[in-house]
Design an enzyme around this catalytic site. Sequence first.
Site, PDB file in Angstrom:
ATOM      1  CD  GLN A 219      -6.674  -4.535   4.104  1.00 39.91           C
ATOM      2  OE1 GLN A 219      -7.610  -5.251   4.464  1.00 39.91           O
ATOM      3  NE2 GLN A 219      -6.854  -3.294   3.717  1.00 39.91           N
TER       4      GLN A 219
ATOM      5  CG  ASP B  33       0.767  -2.349   6.146  1.00 47.44           C
ATOM      6  OD1 ASP B  33      -0.212  -2.575   6.876  1.00 47.44           O
ATOM      7  OD2 ASP B  33       0.711  -1.624   5.138  1.00 47.44           O
TER       8      ASP B  33
ATOM      9  CG  HIS C 104      -1.892   1.004   1.398  1.00 48.57           C
ATOM     10  ND1 HIS C 104      -1.625   2.278   1.830  1.00 48.57           N
ATOM     11  CD2 HIS C 104      -3.224   0.969   1.156  1.00 48.57           C
ATOM     12  CE1 HIS C 104      -2.749   2.979   1.851  1.00 48.57           C
ATOM     13  NE2 HIS C 104      -3.733   2.214   1.448  1.00 48.57           N
TER      14      HIS C 104
ATOM     15  CE  LYS D 228      -7.073  -0.428   6.235  1.00 42.52           C
ATOM     16  NZ  LYS D 228      -7.995   0.219   5.294  1.00 42.52           N
TER      17      LYS D 228
ATOM     18  CB  CYS E 138      -3.719   3.372  -1.588  1.00 42.95           C
ATOM     19  SG  CYS E 138      -4.936   4.651  -1.354  1.00 42.95           S
TER      20      CYS E 138
HETATM   21  N1  7TS Z   1      -1.593  -0.724   4.662  1.00 47.60           N
HETATM   22  C1  7TS Z   1      -2.489  -1.504   4.034  1.00 47.60           C
HETATM   23  C2  7TS Z   1      -2.098  -2.881   3.604  1.00 47.60           C
HETATM   24  C3  7TS Z   1      -3.774  -1.025   3.817  1.00 47.60           C
HETATM   25  O1  7TS Z   1      -4.672  -1.813   3.216  1.00 47.60           O
HETATM   26  C4  7TS Z   1      -4.113   0.283   4.247  1.00 47.60           C
HETATM   27  C5  7TS Z   1      -5.465   0.881   3.952  1.00 47.60           C
HETATM   28  C6  7TS Z   1      -3.150   1.031   4.911  1.00 47.60           C
HETATM   29  C7  7TS Z   1      -1.896   0.504   5.088  1.00 47.60           C
HETATM   30  C8  7TS Z   1      -3.449   2.379   5.475  1.00 47.60           C
HETATM   31  O2  7TS Z   1      -4.307   2.236   6.546  1.00 47.60           O
HETATM   32  P1  7TS Z   1      -4.887   3.517   7.318  1.00 47.60           P
HETATM   33  O3  7TS Z   1      -5.870   2.950   8.260  1.00 47.60           O
HETATM   34  O4  7TS Z   1      -3.732   4.171   7.984  1.00 47.60           O
HETATM   35  O5  7TS Z   1      -5.498   4.399   6.263  1.00 47.60           O
HETATM   36  N2  7TS Z   1      -6.134   0.290   2.871  1.00 47.60           N
HETATM   37  C9  7TS Z   1      -7.242   0.776   2.262  1.00 47.60           C
HETATM   38  C10 7TS Z   1      -7.890   0.074   1.231  1.00 47.60           C
HETATM   39  O6  7TS Z   1      -7.522  -1.006   0.777  1.00 47.60           O
HETATM   40  N3  7TS Z   1      -8.946   0.792   0.827  1.00 47.60           N
HETATM   41  O7  7TS Z   1      -9.012   1.909   1.565  1.00 47.60           O
HETATM   42  C11 7TS Z   1      -7.962   1.900   2.462  1.00 47.60           C
END
Ligand code: 7TS
Length: 420
Positions: free
Chosen positions: A217, A214, A137, A240, A378
Amino acid sequence: MITSMSPSKPRGRDLITDIASLRGDFPVLQQQVRGRPLAYLDSAASAQRPQAVIDAMVAQDSHNHANVHRGVHELSERSTDAYEGARTKLRRFVNAESTDEIIFTSGTTESINLVAASLGTQILAPEDEVLVTRMEHHSNIVPWQLICERTGAKVVPAPITKEGELDLDGFRRCLTKRTKIVAITHVSNALGTINPIKELIALAHDVGALVLVDGAQAAAHLPIDVQDLDCDFYALSGHKMFGPTGTGILYGKATLLDSMPPYKSGGEMILTVSFEGTRFNTLPHKFEAGTPNITGVVGLGAAVDYLSAIDPDALADHEHELLDYATDAIKEIPGARLIGTASSKAGVVSFLIDPIHAHDLGTIVDREGVAIRTGHHCAMPVMEFFGIAATARASFALYNNRDDIESLLKGIRIAQEIFK
Ligand code: 7TS
């Protein structure tokens, strides 16, 4: 396949095994959207919250709110207990050794930025390398690019295969004496691939690199055991895993966090301040400057309680069944192309239906009450690798069922009629 369970997770007889019964815990799912029952297939972007999480936040705001760590009065004590209690829950959830190793952040993005800015400044020098993978991501690419620009180090992407798996030989070849940090995703948001992170961590440690995982997910789907993995850092987002937005944690090994410079500065993160010099607070407060998201953290603690009450094997079976059902059905659709066919996958199906643009597909299925995400997710380097601009992505969580997938399939059939 959803990977096997960690041996250190509690496996009591009283864990919830009837996953289908959990759907009723999520008020947002009990509605019609565009005149159809809502089929929420966008949990990889943000998962919905169970009533227990909503209630915990309402109770905090209705009865207990005050600032933490500073008041001697009753409400401040209650809020501090709730906030620090959540830290204890998160420690257990990822099986960290100590609560000192759990830093509350606004989510995965901030957790990665913290490590990149703090550790990166400390250890990266010209010629050094940060190894990421092509399936990351943007949150696990851009912070490293920024710190590399400042330090003269370089971001190196490990290759992936056409199935969307990490190319293990390629990963090994990228690991050299110059590799100082390895930043890898546990589960890919765009492809669903579950990486063999324990093995990758061991390989990275063999060349003396530190490893950040990371886990954005992973947290809602897989047990996490940071001691078993031996990762140096693990980042996750509350929203999430059925908690509120604006919450998350960075797990870090205490010895590393202790030696790293502060990331943000201000109140809470200091012991004493004078114009002759400032002494920083101990862990974990050193990395939590300012008034935190107290209600959010209480909600995140409730989300951990919720997830921890569920049998991880039953959860994996449920999501795996949905993944297989959706994958098999979409594969059969004329013009379908699946993006991400790894042998080990979490509940994500990324696909295209020729000649329909992913955005058109998303708009048409929405009219059937089906929420999916379309776009590059992303993860533009993934799209570039597959030579596409976007995919349609259905992602599953514990509250989904076959009816949700049937609604999606119906929406796809309608889109095909329109574009015939
Ligand atoms: N890393 C991964 C693997 C992600 O899927 C996401 C967000 C992030 C980092 C960032 O997470 P945040 O909570 O700090 O924003 N992924 C997604 C997605 O797949 N669709 O919207 C956000």
